[in-house]
Design a protein around this motif. Sequence first.
Motif, mmCIF file in Angstrom:
data_model
loop_
_atom_site.group_PDB
_atom_site.id
_atom_site.type_symbol
_atom_site.label_atom_id
_atom_site.label_comp_id
_atom_site.label_asym_id
_atom_site.label_seq_id
_atom_site.Cartn_x
_atom_site.Cartn_y
_atom_site.Cartn_z
ATOM 1 N N PHE A 253 0.844 -1.188 0.000
ATOM 2 C CA PHE A 253 0.000 0.000 0.000
ATOM 3 C C PHE A 253 0.881 1.240 0.000
ATOM 4 C CE2 PHE A 253 -2.238 -3.425 2.150
ATOM 5 C CZ PHE A 253 -3.420 -3.469 1.427
ATOM 6 N N LEU A 254 0.648 2.103 -0.981
ATOM 7 C CA LEU A 254 1.467 3.297 -1.158
ATOM 8 C C LEU A 254 0.575 4.534 -1.169
ATOM 9 C CD1 LEU A 254 3.616 1.825 -4.056
ATOM 10 C CD2 LEU A 254 4.184 1.828 -1.636
ATOM 11 N N PHE A 255 0.958 5.534 -0.393
ATOM 12 C CA PHE A 255 0.162 6.756 -0.263
ATOM 13 C C PHE A 255 1.072 7.967 -0.443
ATOM 14 C CE2 PHE A 255 -1.555 3.372 2.272
ATOM 15 C CZ PHE A 255 -2.917 3.394 2.028
ATOM 16 N N VAL A 256 0.601 8.916 -1.217
ATOM 17 C CA VAL A 256 1.318 10.180 -1.402
ATOM 18 C C VAL A 256 0.407 11.293 -0.908
ATOM 19 C CG1 VAL A 256 2.356 11.762 -3.054
ATOM 20 C CG2 VAL A 256 2.610 9.288 -3.374
ATOM 21 N N ASN A 257 0.850 11.985 0.135
ATOM 22 C CA ASN A 257 0.025 13.014 0.775
ATOM 23 C C ASN A 257 -1.360 12.459 1.131
ATOM 24 O OD1 ASN A 257 2.170 14.718 0.467
ATOM 25 N ND2 ASN A 257 1.271 15.921 -1.184
ATOM 26 N N ARG A 258 -1.349 11.251 1.694
ATOM 27 C CA ARG A 258 -2.557 10.539 2.138
ATOM 28 C C ARG A 258 -3.476 10.145 0.988
ATOM 29 N NH1 ARG A 258 -1.910 8.778 7.458
ATOM 30 N NH2 ARG A 258 -0.282 10.126 8.274
ATOM 31 N N ARG A 259 -2.976 10.149 -0.225
ATOM 32 C CA ARG A 259 -3.762 9.729 -1.381
ATOM 33 C C ARG A 259 -3.279 8.333 -1.812
ATOM 34 N NH1 ARG A 259 -6.366 12.529 -5.313
ATOM 35 N NH2 ARG A 259 -5.460 14.496 -4.592
ATOM 36 N N LEU A 266 7.197 3.805 -7.372
ATOM 37 C CA LEU A 266 7.180 3.425 -5.965
ATOM 38 C C LEU A 266 7.269 1.918 -5.798
ATOM 39 C CD1 LEU A 266 4.436 5.895 -4.671
ATOM 40 C CD2 LEU A 266 6.892 6.229 -4.819
ATOM 41 N N VAL A 267 6.569 1.167 -6.628
ATOM 42 C CA VAL A 267 6.631 -0.296 -6.557
ATOM 43 C C VAL A 267 8.050 -0.779 -6.847
ATOM 44 C CG1 VAL A 267 5.827 -2.432 -7.633
ATOM 45 C CG2 VAL A 267 4.190 -0.612 -7.107
ATOM 46 N N GLY A 268 8.699 -0.172 -7.846
ATOM 47 C CA GLY A 268 10.077 -0.540 -8.161
ATOM 48 C C GLY A 268 11.033 -0.223 -7.031
ATOM 49 N N ALA A 269 10.782 0.885 -6.329
ATOM 50 C CA ALA A 269 11.639 1.241 -5.194
ATOM 51 C C ALA A 269 11.502 0.224 -4.067
ATOM 52 C CB ALA A 269 11.279 2.638 -4.693
ATOM 53 N N VAL A 270 10.294 -0.244 -3.812
ATOM 54 C CA VAL A 270 10.084 -1.269 -2.786
ATOM 55 C C VAL A 270 10.813 -2.552 -3.165
ATOM 56 C CG1 VAL A 270 8.352 -2.745 -1.690
ATOM 57 C CG2 VAL A 270 7.903 -0.307 -1.993
ATOM 58 N N ARG A 271 10.705 -2.933 -4.424
ATOM 59 C CA ARG A 271 11.383 -4.147 -4.880
ATOM 60 C C ARG A 271 12.894 -4.011 -4.741
ATOM 61 N NH1 ARG A 271 8.922 -4.617 -9.369
ATOM 62 N NH2 ARG A 271 10.427 -3.500 -10.661
ATOM 63 N N GLY A 272 13.417 -2.828 -5.040
ATOM 64 C CA GLY A 272 14.848 -2.608 -4.906
ATOM 65 C C GLY A 272 15.313 -2.665 -3.464
ATOM 66 N N GLY A 314 13.979 10.610 -9.110
ATOM 67 C CA GLY A 314 15.152 9.940 -8.566
ATOM 68 C C GLY A 314 15.293 10.143 -7.072
ATOM 69 N N LEU A 315 14.987 11.359 -6.618
ATOM 70 C CA LEU A 315 15.050 11.642 -5.186
ATOM 71 C C LEU A 315 14.048 10.798 -4.417
ATOM 72 C CD1 LEU A 315 15.889 13.320 -2.705
ATOM 73 C CD2 LEU A 315 14.206 15.049 -3.410
ATOM 74 N N VAL A 316 12.844 10.662 -4.957
ATOM 75 C CA VAL A 316 11.803 9.876 -4.284
ATOM 76 C C VAL A 316 12.186 8.410 -4.220
ATOM 77 C CG1 VAL A 316 9.405 9.113 -4.420
ATOM 78 C CG2 VAL A 316 9.986 11.497 -4.903
ATOM 79 N N ARG A 317 12.677 7.873 -5.338
ATOM 80 C CA ARG A 317 13.049 6.458 -5.344
ATOM 81 C C ARG A 317 14.177 6.190 -4.357
ATOM 82 N NH1 ARG A 317 16.051 2.285 -7.149
ATOM 83 N NH2 ARG A 317 14.938 0.515 -8.077
ATOM 84 N N GLY A 318 15.195 7.027 -4.389
ATOM 85 C CA GLY A 318 16.317 6.841 -3.475
ATOM 86 C C GLY A 318 15.899 6.974 -2.024
ATOM 87 N N SER A 322 16.287 4.005 0.720
ATOM 88 C CA SER A 322 17.086 4.285 1.921
ATOM 89 C C SER A 322 16.254 4.154 3.192
ATOM 90 C CB SER A 322 17.697 5.686 1.832
ATOM 91 O OG SER A 322 18.564 5.798 0.726
ATOM 92 N N GLY A 323 15.023 4.692 3.156
ATOM 93 C CA GLY A 323 14.170 4.623 4.331
ATOM 94 C C GLY A 323 13.816 3.199 4.709
ATOM 95 N N LEU A 324 13.505 2.381 3.704
ATOM 96 C CA LEU A 324 13.174 0.982 3.966
ATOM 97 C C LEU A 324 14.390 0.222 4.480
ATOM 98 C CD1 LEU A 324 10.844 0.079 0.953
ATOM 99 C CD2 LEU A 324 10.235 0.027 3.367
ATOM 100 N N ARG A 325 15.538 0.445 3.855
ATOM 101 C CA ARG A 325 16.736 -0.278 4.285
ATOM 102 C C ARG A 325 17.126 0.099 5.706
ATOM 103 N NH1 ARG A 325 18.330 -4.514 0.938
ATOM 104 N NH2 ARG A 325 20.073 -4.551 2.365
ATOM 105 N N ARG A 326 17.009 1.367 6.038
ATOM 106 C CA ARG A 326 17.363 1.790 7.396
ATOM 107 C C ARG A 326 16.429 1.138 8.414
ATOM 108 N NH1 ARG A 326 18.391 8.040 8.845
ATOM 109 N NH2 ARG A 326 20.080 7.581 7.380
#
Length: 602
Positions: A253-259, A266-272, A314-318, A322-326
């Motif tokens: 589940f992915l939300f941007v500004n509660r949307r 975003l899905v690709g970033a989670v997979r990474g 790129g900033l959002v994906r990174g 980073s947030g998930l890995r931390r």
Amino acid sequence: MPIRRLPDHLVNQIAAGEVVERPASALKELVENALDAGATRISVDLSAGGVEHLSVSDNGCGMAAAELRLAVERHATSKLPDEDLSAIATMGFRGEALPSIASVARLSLASRIAGGEGWELVVDNSRVVADGPAAQMQGTRVAVDGLFAQVPARRKFLKSERSELAACVDVVRRLAMARPDVAFELRHDGRRLLGVEAQGDLMADGLAARLAALLGADFADNAVPIDFEREGLKLGGLAGLPTYNRGISDLQFLFVNRRPVKDRLLVGAVRGAYQDLLARERHPVVALFLDVPADFVDVNVHPAKTEVRFRDAGLVRGMIVSGLRRALDAAGHRASTTVSAAALGAFQPGPLASPSFFSPPGTGGAGGGHVFATNRNEIAGSYGVAEAQPGHFAPPQARAEAATDFPAGDFPLGVARGQVAGTYIVAETSDGLILVDQHAAHERLVMERMKRALAGGTAASQALLLPQVVELDEIAADRVAARAEEFAVLGLEVERFGPRAVLVRATPALLGATDAVALVRDLADDLAAFDAAHSLTERLDAVVGTMACHGSVRAGRALSVAEMNALLREMEVTPHSGQCNHGRPTWVKLAKGDLEKLFGRR
């Protein structure tokens, strides 16, 4: 045919094709309108999966009679006060939903503002059939009946009632996750399917409680909190442990500004972020909330507002990676508690042994009288290896070492007590029993060592006394040779050796003695499965995972108690040691209470 202006009812039906694909689409628009109206309680009623009937009631600000009439006209909205599409702060803003729905169904709007009188407007497939006073509490009730009843070409493409209902439940669940300060209820044919009370705020505690209520206590117990900020962007939510995974990605589940959004980036970033923690066919369970400035994201790129575009993708994906890995690094050696629960459920009480099992050799066995040994010496004498009688098996023998005391300090994985099947370490803690898969655990430890070595530069290599030739097909040899520089960073030195082979001169020192031929062949398979678009870091992570598997302690290898304890201590201080590189658990725990249940003590 000359150019002409289309009639309004046809324009609305065309718009409905973009906005209202199915009952869930209409439901999403109506619930979002309720949220924009400031509602703190929203009730949804469905019939026949929402095809025959759906209604949304809220306690929001409501609408006056004149506003009701405007609400069913195209592009009429109260959500753009300054007419600025670059800074949208509401869920809806197009003003298309209600007229689009009214063009393909019977739409009933009943509303009342504070201090005003209730009013109802009914539009049946674009025709106004009622407009007058009505009994109505403050707020709004919107009912949609007979969706696509007069548009059979659209209705025949709807799915089964069960599928349409599942889509409606998913819509309400996502919106309820985004707004823990709002109470939600969903009923289908009178049966309550979803109900959550308002948690009071949008802060972390309220969000965690809402996620636990909607996704289950298992998810909350097996997830880590996320709290990460970078350059004015903030990421929060919960991320499931790698061992708490699924075969499909339906619980991401992915939300941007509660949307709620479904965005490939975003899905690709989670997979990474989970790349070296899960097998390719497994998917994590996550609920991510990204808060960004309104002018940083464009939510106007899709008619249903399910996709977004970022000013700096790129900033959002990174940031997500980073947030998930931390957050996952902070989990340390944790593994999913559901794995331990499944292990407990697999235990079966053993059948009582027949009395003949206890009979000393030569006393008649199953067919004779049962004579039992009465003291330890007699048992030892009866079952000693040297004294085993013909036709009787000697008792099994096992290696034993002196037990060690519990180490001082906080050691969650306890102290090793033995080894089972040459694969599983049995450890005792102060409050239960730990079972460790030595191969899976060591595989993760080796991988983390290699990653630390890479962080400090190039991993050390170990030259082979005699270089080894690995035969491959020509395409596979091309792939390996093309990545020779990347492999060298990891300590693996390879070079082309003819059209169908590569030569291995050195292997990573961290792997110790390893089968270089098998290692290179597995790496060639990995390269064949990888997309060339993957970044160098992602490719190296995958290669490191394969190397670590070859360098780990294999199942079937006997370990001394000292070696077992050393493995446990390293696991306790190594990130992600609760799962191997493929997302499988490395250890499970049976608490003392669980053990007592197994033996009927509680």
